[in-house]
Design a protein around this motif. Structure first.
Motif, PDB file in Angstrom:
ATOM      1  N   LEU A  32       0.834  -1.186   0.000  1.00  0.00           N
ATOM      2  CA  LEU A  32       0.000   0.000   0.000  1.00  0.00           C
ATOM      3  C   LEU A  32       0.879   1.249   0.000  1.00  0.00           C
ATOM      4  CD1 LEU A  32      -2.735  -1.087   2.576  1.00  0.00           C
ATOM      5  CD2 LEU A  32      -2.653  -1.450   0.097  1.00  0.00           C
ATOM      6  N   LYS A  33       0.277   2.383  -0.348  1.00  0.00           N
ATOM      7  CA  LYS A  33       1.031   3.632  -0.476  1.00  0.00           C
ATOM      8  C   LYS A  33       1.256   4.266   0.887  1.00  0.00           C
ATOM      9  CE  LYS A  33       0.775   8.268  -2.478  1.00  0.00           C
ATOM     10  NZ  LYS A  33      -0.074   9.205  -3.288  1.00  0.00           N
ATOM     11  N   PRO A  34       2.515   4.318   1.363  1.00  0.00           N
ATOM     12  CA  PRO A  34       2.771   4.969   2.650  1.00  0.00           C
ATOM     13  C   PRO A  34       2.775   6.481   2.479  1.00  0.00           C
ATOM     14  CG  PRO A  34       4.832   4.193   1.720  1.00  0.00           C
ATOM     15  CD  PRO A  34       3.736   3.750   0.774  1.00  0.00           C
ATOM     16  N   LEU A  35       2.370   7.190   3.495  1.00  0.00           N
ATOM     17  CA  LEU A  35       2.426   8.651   3.484  1.00  0.00           C
ATOM     18  C   LEU A  35       3.553   9.146   4.380  1.00  0.00           C
ATOM     19  CD1 LEU A  35      -1.411   9.407   3.631  1.00  0.00           C
ATOM     20  CD2 LEU A  35       0.087   9.273   1.633  1.00  0.00           C
ATOM     21  N   SER A  36       4.465   8.239   4.689  1.00  0.00           N
ATOM     22  CA  SER A  36       5.662   8.550   5.460  1.00  0.00           C
ATOM     23  C   SER A  36       6.791   7.696   4.924  1.00  0.00           C
ATOM     24  CB  SER A  36       5.434   8.243   6.952  1.00  0.00           C
ATOM     25  OG  SER A  36       6.649   8.253   7.665  1.00  0.00           O
TER      26      SER A  36
END
Length: 583
Positions: free
Chosen positions: A439-443
């Motif tokens: 999934l796309k991490p935002l960190s």
């Protein structure tokens, strides 16, 4: 709960439990079309309302869209402030409302007299692996059961108080299986008994339990009816027959331990608090009936506003139950409109309200009214199949043994293997696991892995695992944990409120280390198993249990201070079980 819950209801003897594995002919006590329609409409309402619930979590046009029958794919922001990531939710996928409703349905149909044991010992702990959008009170209780103790027996008084303050709609949203399963019972006391028993596993405040009994009574009454419902008639029924859902339950719900815990943290006798909550529920139903008297000119949003659906009590069990009853009574002639109204009333708990409204309307109108897209909601075939099993009632329930679930860390370790493979969730439960793209991490400090699990019965489960990247840490192995067992964020945009009194943050301030009793107890259990094979260094413990060094150090110090472990050597430092622990 150490004792039998509600051995009697209002002085009446409870009918004997159904015999295990009965052999007589099995006939549905509820028409399969009603049961199937109720389950499908419930899940469809959940899927439609979920992206509308928390605007700040939605990263697509699904939120704020005009009411529409079709499901949409949308992107959800989750993980809190410290481990944020984005997850794509497929069109028609449901959340915790449907997950827990199915968990109750499995418990009832597979375990007959032991349904409650199966729910609290297997289904609730296992749900922590795959939950999607769960409420704070339910997650805290599930973690307590995972650690092997009821939430009212926490070692910390604050945790016990939070349990008895939990009055959200997390119980009312999962009562549909009880209502359908017991539709053949003429005595509503049996229904109230089981709903309160189920609800007390996660929530202690009467707002949660009374809201649940009222909603269950509504669904139970509708499922038993063989004629159409008049405009607003459901509200008349609930008001006139309040003694059926509002009778005070016997205080044996959790044995002496439950009663003693309630007495320690509450400022008044539980029975008095229960009666005040029943009066509150009746007043909400009266308000709803007053609103519906405007007929076709009734302003749904204004009525819902009067009920408190957009205020600080919007997630309360009583408020959501009254709102669902209103929408079902108001839109009995056009069921789909009632579900859409609930799902797109932004500013309230849209997924739960729409799910509960859909369930009631399905109990009333069956499945013929369901729009074509709703028949393709996630796991539609499984929903129909288990609804049919629930519709058989007690005579169709099996008496399977209650299995021992696999440990969380064992499941996550098994999932980490490459490729499609089987994973054991318990002694007799195996699922097919498929690895999904990360999934796309935002960190930059995390990596988020994801899997899709498929049960033999046909349910789809999604599991995510957050790993802290090695380069973002000074020492120790990557942290790995299922997203559902992370400490809940204090950001109200990342989790449901579950109020009894004004909504309180699920966790308070975010902290790097979680010393909650439930997770600590799980750590103790796993560490005892690890050290039973001999002393181990802290780094080995971190790697084996998938925890960050700071977390391990705090808990090792706590166990050492308590005399459970000791330092077997100083250089290098190793820990071993003490003689007291071994004995």
């Amino acid at each position: 709960m150490t004792g039998a819950l509600l051995s009697r209801q209002c002085g009446r003897q409870r009918p004997a439990a159904p015999e295990a594995n009965r052999t007589q002919a099995q006939f549905p006590v509820v028409p399969p079309a009603k049961a199937g329609g109720a389950f499908l409409a419930f899940a469809a309402g959940d899927a439609l309302g979920w992206p509308q619930e928390i605007p700040r979590n939605v990263r697509s046009s699904a939120h704020g869209a005009s009411p529409r029958m079709e499901f949409q794919t949308w992107t959800r922001r989750t993980g809190g402030r410290f481990r944020p990531y984005e997850e794509t939710i497929g069109a028609g996928e449901y959340s915790d409302d449907t997950q827990l409703t199915l968990a109750v349905a499995r418990s009832r149909t597979n375990h007959s007299a032991d349904w409650w044991k199966a729910f609290m010992r297997v289904e609730l702990p296992r749900w922590t692996i795959y939950e999607r959008g769960g409420g704070g009170a339910t997650k805290r209780a599930a973690q307590a059961w995972l650690a092997g103790s009821p939430p009212w027996q926490s070692g910390k008084m604050d945790a016990v108080r939070r349990y008895f303050d939990a009055g959200g709609n997390g119980v009312a949203m999962r009562v549909l299986p009880h209502a359908l399963f017991l539709a053949g019972q003429d005595d509503s006391a049996v229904l109230v008994h089981d709903v309160v028993r189920d609800g007390a596993a996660t929530h202690g405040h009467p707002r949660a339990l009374v809201g649940a009994t009222a909603c269950a009574y509504a669904a139970w009454s509708l499922a038993r009816r063989h004629r159409t419902l008049g405009f607003g008639e459901l509200l008349d029924l609930l008001i006139d027959e309040h003694s059926g859902w509002g009778a005070f339950p016997d205080m044996e719900r959790g044995g002496e331990a439950w009663s003693a815990a309630a007495a320690r943290v509450l400022d008044e006798p539980y029975e008095r608090l229960w009666q005040r909550t029943v009066d509150e529920m009746r007043q909400l139903l009266e308000q709803a009936r007053n609103g519906i008297r405007a007929g076709a000119l009734a302003d749904d949003r204004a009525v819902l506003d009067d009920l408190g659906c957009f205020g600080r009590f919007k997630g309360a069990g009583t408020v959501t139950a009254a709102a669902a009853a209103y929408l079902a009574a108001r839109h009995a002639a056009q069921p789909a409109q009632g579900v859409l109204r609930a799902a797109f009333e932004r500013g309230t708990d849209t997924d739960t309200l729409a799910a509960m409204t859909g369930g009631l309307l399905g109990c009333l109108a069956g499945d013929e009214w369901l729009p074509a897209p709703w028949r393709d909601v996630q796991d539609a075939a499984y929903l129909r199949r288990i609804a049919g099993q629930v519709a058989l009632g007690p005579s169709g329930a099996e008496q399977r043994p209650v299995e021992t679930p696999a440990a969380t860390q064992s499941i996550l370790t098994d999932l980490a293997r490459n490729g499609d493979h089987e994973v054991a969730l318990g002694e007799s439960t195996r699922v097919q696991a498929t690895a999904l793209p990360d999934l796309k991490p935002l960190s930059n400090s995390i990596t988020v892995h994801a899997w899709r699990l498929r049960t033999p019965e046909g349910q789809t489960l999604y599991v995510t695992r957050v790993e802290e990247n090695r380069r973002s840490r000074r020492a120790g192995p990557p942290k790995a944990e299922p997203s559902s067992v992370r400490r809940p964020s204090s950001d109200p945009a990342t989790s449901k409120s579950d109020p009894a009194t004004p909504a309180v943050s699920d966790s308070g301030a975010d902290v790097a280390v979680d010393q909650g009793d439930a997770l600590y107890a799980e750590f103790q259990r796993q560490l005892r198993t690890l050290l039973s094979n001999g002393p181990a260094r802290p780094k080995r413990i971190e790697e084996a249990l998938g925890l960050i060094p700071l977390q391990v150090r705090k808990w090792l110090e706590r166990m050492e201070h308590g005399g459970e472990i000791e330092r077997a050597s100083r250089n290098p430092v190793t820990y071993a079980l003490t003689r007291k622990t071994l004995l």
